[in-house]
Design an enzyme around this catalytic site. Structure first.
Site, PDB file in Angstrom:
ATOM      1  N   LYS A 125      17.159  30.520  10.026  1.00 52.28           N
ATOM      2  CA  LYS A 125      18.197  29.483   9.999  1.00 52.28           C
ATOM      3  C   LYS A 125      18.938  29.568   8.679  1.00 52.28           C
ATOM      4  CE  LYS A 125      19.336  25.973  12.743  1.00 52.28           C
ATOM      5  NZ  LYS A 125      19.046  25.859  14.185  1.00 52.28           N
ATOM      6  N   GLY A 128      25.611  16.948  22.994  1.00 52.60           N
ATOM      7  CA  GLY A 128      25.678  15.639  23.640  1.00 52.60           C
ATOM      8  C   GLY A 128      26.830  15.508  24.627  1.00 52.60           C
TER       9      GLY A 128
HETATM   10  N1  GLU Z   1      21.647  26.534  16.462  1.00 52.43           N
HETATM   11  C1  GLU Z   1      21.157  26.699  17.798  1.00 52.43           C
HETATM   12  C2  GLU Z   1      19.702  26.260  17.866  1.00 52.43           C
HETATM   13  O1  GLU Z   1      19.234  25.468  17.075  1.00 52.43           O
HETATM   14  C3  GLU Z   1      21.426  28.080  18.370  1.00 52.43           C
HETATM   15  C4  GLU Z   1      20.778  29.213  17.653  1.00 52.43           C
HETATM   16  C5  GLU Z   1      21.255  30.591  18.154  1.00 52.43           C
HETATM   17  O2  GLU Z   1      21.972  30.676  19.131  1.00 52.43           O
HETATM   18  O3  GLU Z   1      20.858  31.565  17.505  1.00 52.43           O
HETATM   19  O4  GLU Z   1      18.984  26.636  18.751  1.00 52.43           O
END
Ligand code: GLU
Length: 440
Positions: A130, A247
């Site tokens: 992340k 949402g």
């Molecule tokens: N931010 C999204 C999640 O928390 C998508 C992550 C992604 O597609 O790599 O799952």
């Protein structure tokens, strides 16, 4: 400007911590402490060996960056950002980039851990990571946002790659931001490598069906939960806390796929309630016009706290972490809580909801549709051949339905609540990969 540090070492030392990056507790619940606590509970259920358990409690790598950005008024502002590669035993790390004023390294660590369990629970060949930047996109012009996005990639790009780490959107980041980032990365490499970022606009190698994938995956889970609970979803009153990307699509797809009647919705400014149901198209138009759901004609005002406690069978938290806690869990009346947000429920609240018979579809299962279609996007980018939207939906449904039942089954077998069931499924898969590679 770029420093590779041991997880949390600098902060922990600065505040007299143990230098191992032990998360620091403050007045708010610390999301990384919560993520570790959840893992500890799962490790106990699985009788996980101590080395694997300890390894899975920590990010493998993290990068802290400082980003100077030229603002429209001619000044230069300094931003701080992170990228955490939590675990890549099952494949390249994968996970979004969040732009948020309250971003912290521990939030990013928690979200990266949850991405690791998320990719494992839907069984796609990826790890978890992340990223985040501490900023308020609502106060930035498009030009400032573009320069910040490019600055972030110039620093973090060195640890990204198709086989290394693949970002995507998260809270307050958009397909346009992904496009700027993919473009900056292409300049760094000297060629286009679209698959290094997902959630891109279709014209730049995005996948059909990525936009609403998080909500769609969640709705497939609600459909399966209703079968188990023998719950009639046609016209079922539903509350959505958090009227952002996930949402708003939950409102539309909940109506179109399941026949849900959304009676309440809220965003960061407040919420609205209407027993006969909120019209999706009109509410979206109102939000676009005013920037919020607040003040939608013909509705009663409801706060972000009250919306969670409404007497509705389906509750969909779709915003941020730690909204269902020890303090309000006992007041939740929903039969199904579908967590489209990451980390909305604390471990203490989980126990209370379980005791009260509330069926929780845990976050890293419920919102895994986004990363699943991100994975489909990577696959399509790799072979340069694009699928029809229908095929994306079909394949997403298969993945989500299989993951839902694996989690439900594990919860039954181990006699634990659904979040622990999801952990059991995910941790077994990650632990197997870690062992096969000879890491422990
Ligand atoms: N931010 C999204 C999640 O928390 C998508 C992550 C992604 O597609 O790599 O799952």
């Amino acid at each position: 400007m770029t420093t590779m540090v041991k997880p949390g070492a600098a902060e922990a030392r600065a505040k007299g911590g143990d230098g191992r990056g032990m998360p620091l507790s403050g007045s708010k619940p610390n999301p990384f402490q919560i993520a570790q606590q959840q893992l500890d509970e799962a490790a106990a259920v699985l009788k996980l060996d101590p080395a694997t358990h300890d390894l899975l409690r920590w990010p493998l790598r993290e990068l802290h960056v400082t980003l100077p950005v030229k603002m429209d008024d001619g000044t230069t502002k300094i931003y701080h950002g992170f990228r955490v590669q939590y675990n890549d035993a099952r494949g390249p790390t994968k996970g979004g980039i969040r732009f948020h004023p309250d971003e912290t390294i521990d939030t990013v660590r928690a979200l990266a851990a949850w991405m690791t369990w998320k990719t494992a629970v839907v069984n796609i060949p990826l790890g978890g990571g992340k990223g985040g930047v501490i900023c308020n996109p609502k106060e930035m012009s498009p030009g400032e946002l573009e320069r910040l996005s490019r600055a972030y990639i110039r620093q973090v790009g060195r640890i990204l790659g198709l086989e290394k780490d693949v970002p995507a959107p998260d809270v307050y980041t958009t397909p346009q931001i992904m496009a700027w980032m993919a473009d900056e990365f292409a300049f760094m490499q000297g060629y286009n490598e679209f698959g290094v970022i997902t959630g891109k606009p279709i014209a730049l190698g995005g996948s059909a069906g990525r936009g609403d994938a998080t909500a769609r995956g969640g709705m497939y889970c609600v459909r399966e939960a209703a079968k188990i609970l023998d719950l009639d979803l046609k016209g079922a009153p539903t509350a959505i806390q958090g009227y952002g990307n996930a949402g708003t699509f939950a409102h539309k797809l909940g109506r179109d796929l399941l026949g849900l009647r959304v009676v309440a919705a809220s965003d960061s400014r407040g919420g609205v309630y209407q027993a006969d149901g909120l019209d999706y198209e009109q509410l979206m138009a109102h939000k676009e016009r005013t920037g919020s759901v607040v003040g939608f004609p013909g509705t009663k005002a409801v706060s972000n706290e009250e919306i969670l406690e409404l007497d509705v069978p389906v509750l969909i938290p779709s915003a941020l972490e730690n909204v269902i806690t020890e303090a309000n869990a006992g007041k939740i009346k929903a039969r199904v809580v579908a967590e489209l947000a990451n980390g909305p429920t604390t471990p203490e609240a989980d126990q209370i909801l379980h005791k009260n018979g509330v069926y929780v579809i845990p976050d890293f299962l419920c919102n895994a549709g986004g990363v699943t279609v991100s994975y489909f996007e990577m696959v399509q980018n790799a072979y340069g051949y694009y699928w029809e939207e229908e095929m994306v939906h079909e394949r997403l449904d298969k993945k989500m339905t299989a993951a839902f039942h694996a989690v439900h089954q594990a919860a039954q077998t181990y006699k634990v609540h659904n979040r622990l069931g999801a952990y059991v499924v995910a941790i077994q898969r990650v632990a197997e990969a870690v062992k096969l590679r000879g890491w422990v």
